[in-house]
Design a protein around this motif. Structure first.
Motif, PDB file in Angstrom:
ATOM      1  N   SER A  60       7.101   4.694   9.749  1.00 52.94           N
ATOM      2  CA  SER A  60       6.232   4.365   8.453  1.00 52.94           C
ATOM      3  C   SER A  60       6.030   5.666   7.901  1.00 52.94           C
ATOM      4  O   SER A  60       5.691   6.929   8.359  1.00 52.94           O
ATOM      5  CB  SER A  60       4.823   3.811   8.957  1.00 52.94           C
ATOM      6  N   SER A  61       6.396   5.297   6.268  1.00 49.78           N
ATOM      7  CA  SER A  61       6.332   6.452   5.685  1.00 49.78           C
ATOM      8  C   SER A  61       5.867   6.150   4.237  1.00 49.78           C
ATOM      9  O   SER A  61       6.060   4.880   3.841  1.00 49.78           O
ATOM     10  CB  SER A  61       7.577   7.506   5.380  1.00 49.78           C
ATOM     11  N   CYS A  69       8.310   9.682   0.406  1.00 49.24           N
ATOM     12  CA  CYS A  69       9.007  10.178   1.388  1.00 49.24           C
ATOM     13  C   CYS A  69      10.177   9.369   1.729  1.00 49.24           C
ATOM     14  O   CYS A  69      11.344   9.988   2.057  1.00 49.24           O
ATOM     15  CB  CYS A  69       8.137  10.782   2.626  1.00 49.24           C
ATOM     16  N   PHE A  70      10.145   8.179   1.755  1.00 50.92           N
ATOM     17  CA  PHE A  70      11.124   7.364   1.862  1.00 50.92           C
ATOM     18  C   PHE A  70      12.348   7.376   0.816  1.00 50.92           C
ATOM     19  O   PHE A  70      13.405   7.675   1.182  1.00 50.92           O
ATOM     20  CB  PHE A  70      10.707   5.683   1.814  1.00 50.92           C
ATOM     21  N   LEU A  71      11.804   7.656  -0.316  1.00 55.28           N
ATOM     22  CA  LEU A  71      12.948   7.890  -1.536  1.00 55.28           C
ATOM     23  C   LEU A  71      13.435   9.136  -1.764  1.00 55.28           C
ATOM     24  O   LEU A  71      14.655   9.337  -1.828  1.00 55.28           O
ATOM     25  CB  LEU A  71      12.259   7.514  -2.923  1.00 55.28           C
ATOM     26  N   SER A  72      12.911  10.205  -0.966  1.00 54.26           N
ATOM     27  CA  SER A  72      13.183  11.711  -0.907  1.00 54.26           C
ATOM     28  C   SER A  72      13.921  11.896  -2.024  1.00 54.26           C
ATOM     29  O   SER A  72      14.969  12.691  -2.258  1.00 54.26           O
ATOM     30  CB  SER A  72      14.408  11.794  -0.053  1.00 54.26           C
ATOM     31  N   THR A 103       3.792   8.739   9.483  1.00 52.67           N
ATOM     32  CA  THR A 103       3.652   8.858  10.835  1.00 52.67           C
ATOM     33  C   THR A 103       4.755   9.760  11.264  1.00 52.67           C
ATOM     34  O   THR A 103       6.051   9.540  10.722  1.00 52.67           O
ATOM     35  CB  THR A 103       3.893   7.447  11.570  1.00 52.67           C
ATOM     36  N   PRO A 104       4.588  10.651  12.121  1.00 56.90           N
ATOM     37  CA  PRO A 104       5.636  11.645  12.637  1.00 56.90           C
ATOM     38  C   PRO A 104       6.362  10.444  13.359  1.00 56.90           C
ATOM     39  O   PRO A 104       6.081   9.890  14.272  1.00 56.90           O
ATOM     40  CB  PRO A 104       4.911  12.671  13.337  1.00 56.90           C
ATOM     41  N   PRO A 105       7.865  11.110  13.538  1.00 60.27           N
ATOM     42  CA  PRO A 105       8.817  10.204  14.311  1.00 60.27           C
ATOM     43  C   PRO A 105       8.521  10.668  15.731  1.00 60.27           C
ATOM     44  O   PRO A 105       8.271  11.688  16.090  1.00 60.27           O
ATOM     45  CB  PRO A 105      10.206  10.690  13.902  1.00 60.27           C
ATOM     46  N   GLU A 106       8.583   9.551  16.668  1.00 62.30           N
ATOM     47  CA  GLU A 106       8.381   9.805  18.151  1.00 62.30           C
ATOM     48  C   GLU A 106       9.796  10.159  18.709  1.00 62.30           C
ATOM     49  O   GLU A 106      10.628   9.808  18.341  1.00 62.30           O
ATOM     50  CB  GLU A 106       7.954   8.757  18.764  1.00 62.30           C
ATOM     51  N   GLU A 107       9.702  10.856  19.672  1.00 56.83           N
ATOM     52  CA  GLU A 107      11.022  11.253  20.357  1.00 56.83           C
ATOM     53  C   GLU A 107      11.670  10.097  20.834  1.00 56.83           C
ATOM     54  O   GLU A 107      10.918   9.347  21.671  1.00 56.83           O
ATOM     55  CB  GLU A 107      10.804  12.288  21.418  1.00 56.83           C
ATOM     56  N   ASP A 112       0.967  -1.179   0.161  1.00 56.58           N
ATOM     57  CA  ASP A 112       0.112   0.049  -0.041  1.00 56.58           C
ATOM     58  C   ASP A 112       0.696   1.079   0.117  1.00 56.58           C
ATOM     59  O   ASP A 112       0.563   2.182   0.585  1.00 56.58           O
ATOM     60  CB  ASP A 112      -0.926   0.099   1.165  1.00 56.58           C
ATOM     61  N   ASP A 113       2.145   1.184  -0.761  1.00 56.99           N
ATOM     62  CA  ASP A 113       2.818   2.339  -0.802  1.00 56.99           C
ATOM     63  C   ASP A 113       3.431   2.646   0.475  1.00 56.99           C
ATOM     64  O   ASP A 113       3.878   3.948   0.701  1.00 56.99           O
ATOM     65  CB  ASP A 113       2.091   3.422  -1.464  1.00 56.99           C
ATOM     66  N   LYS A 114       3.662   2.033   1.546  1.00 53.88           N
ATOM     67  CA  LYS A 114       4.241   1.969   2.750  1.00 53.88           C
ATOM     68  C   LYS A 114       5.514   1.339   2.949  1.00 53.88           C
ATOM     69  O   LYS A 114       5.870   0.464   2.430  1.00 53.88           O
ATOM     70  CB  LYS A 114       3.203   1.877   3.910  1.00 53.88           C
ATOM     71  N   VAL A 115       6.385   2.208   3.552  1.00 55.07           N
ATOM     72  CA  VAL A 115       7.510   1.662   3.981  1.00 55.07           C
ATOM     73  C   VAL A 115       7.963   1.786   5.589  1.00 55.07           C
ATOM     74  O   VAL A 115       7.790   2.886   6.095  1.00 55.07           O
ATOM     75  CB  VAL A 115       8.797   2.431   3.223  1.00 55.07           C
ATOM     76  N   ILE A 116       8.496   0.730   6.145  1.00 54.69           N
ATOM     77  CA  ILE A 116       8.709   0.787   7.500  1.00 54.69           C
ATOM     78  C   ILE A 116      10.414   0.908   7.509  1.00 54.69           C
ATOM     79  O   ILE A 116      10.919   0.166   7.028  1.00 54.69           O
ATOM     80  CB  ILE A 116       8.141  -0.378   8.260  1.00 54.69           C
ATOM     81  N   HIS A 117      11.057   1.765   8.438  1.00 56.40           N
ATOM     82  CA  HIS A 117      12.359   2.144   8.319  1.00 56.40           C
ATOM     83  C   HIS A 117      12.933   2.634   9.533  1.00 56.40           C
ATOM     84  O   HIS A 117      12.016   3.173  10.376  1.00 56.40           O
ATOM     85  CB  HIS A 117      12.950   2.797   7.013  1.00 56.40           C
TER      86      HIS A 117
END
Length: 183
Positions: free
Chosen positions: A86-87, A91-94, A76-80, A37-42
């Protein structure tokens, strides 16, 4: 994909693929797991890719493609303190090119690759297991990011194989592989 390039197009992606994109004029690559679904977890350093917080990081990031500091609304915004995010694929490819990391390559192919970080001799687990691990780590984290010892490539290889490379301080032997109980 060819002998010297692992470049792929988006249409060929399948959930569980270990993907990467070169950054900063091919100085380093950023790795992740495509989950569909066009999502990447990194795995990142609190939402930033480069790991030590030094002046070198500034130079590497500033030499890459310009990006917004705010991810698109689907990411998803990065948590502290929590670097697994997940992006969307964009956005992952930038702005970079999409590549797929190869598993179970022959020793000859492994040695023929012009650059490390593009393939491994290790076997991949089934895609449903890979996606499960990535989602588990999205919720629970992958420890502290360290550009040399616990980075995005380590994260993606762990998701694909269940294997971790432990450093000397952890068990007293450099490069020992450990199979973890996380499924």
């Amino acid at each position: 994909m060819g002998l010297l390039s692992n470049r792929v197009d988006r249409a060929s992606l399948k959930p569980g693929d270990h993907i990467y994109s070169w950054r900063a004029a091919y100085v380093y690559a950023h790795h992740g797991i495509y989950v569909g679904d066009d999502k990447v977890i990194h795995f990142t350093r609190r939402g930033r890719e480069v790991g030590t917080g030094t002046f070198v990081d500034f130079l590497l990031v500033s030499s890459g493609p310009s990006r917004s500091l705010v991810p698109c609304e689907t990411c998803t915004p990065p948590e502290e303190g929590h670097g697994v995010v997940s992006s969307c694929l964009n956005c992952f490819l930038s702005g970079g090119i999409l590549y797929r990391f190869d598993y179970s390559v022959t020793p000859a192919l492994f040695l023929a690759k012009a650059r490390g970080g593009t393939c491994t001799l290790a076997d991949s687990d089934p895609s449903d297991v890979v996606v499960h691990r990535a989602n588990y780590l999205l919720e629970n984290g992958f420890g502290c990011y360290n550009v040399f010892k616990n980075n995005c490539e380590d994260f993606a290889i762990y998701c694909k194989t269940g294997l971790l490379v432990l450093d000397q301080g952890a068990i007293g032997q450099v490069g020992m592989l450990l199979t973890s109980g996380v499924a």
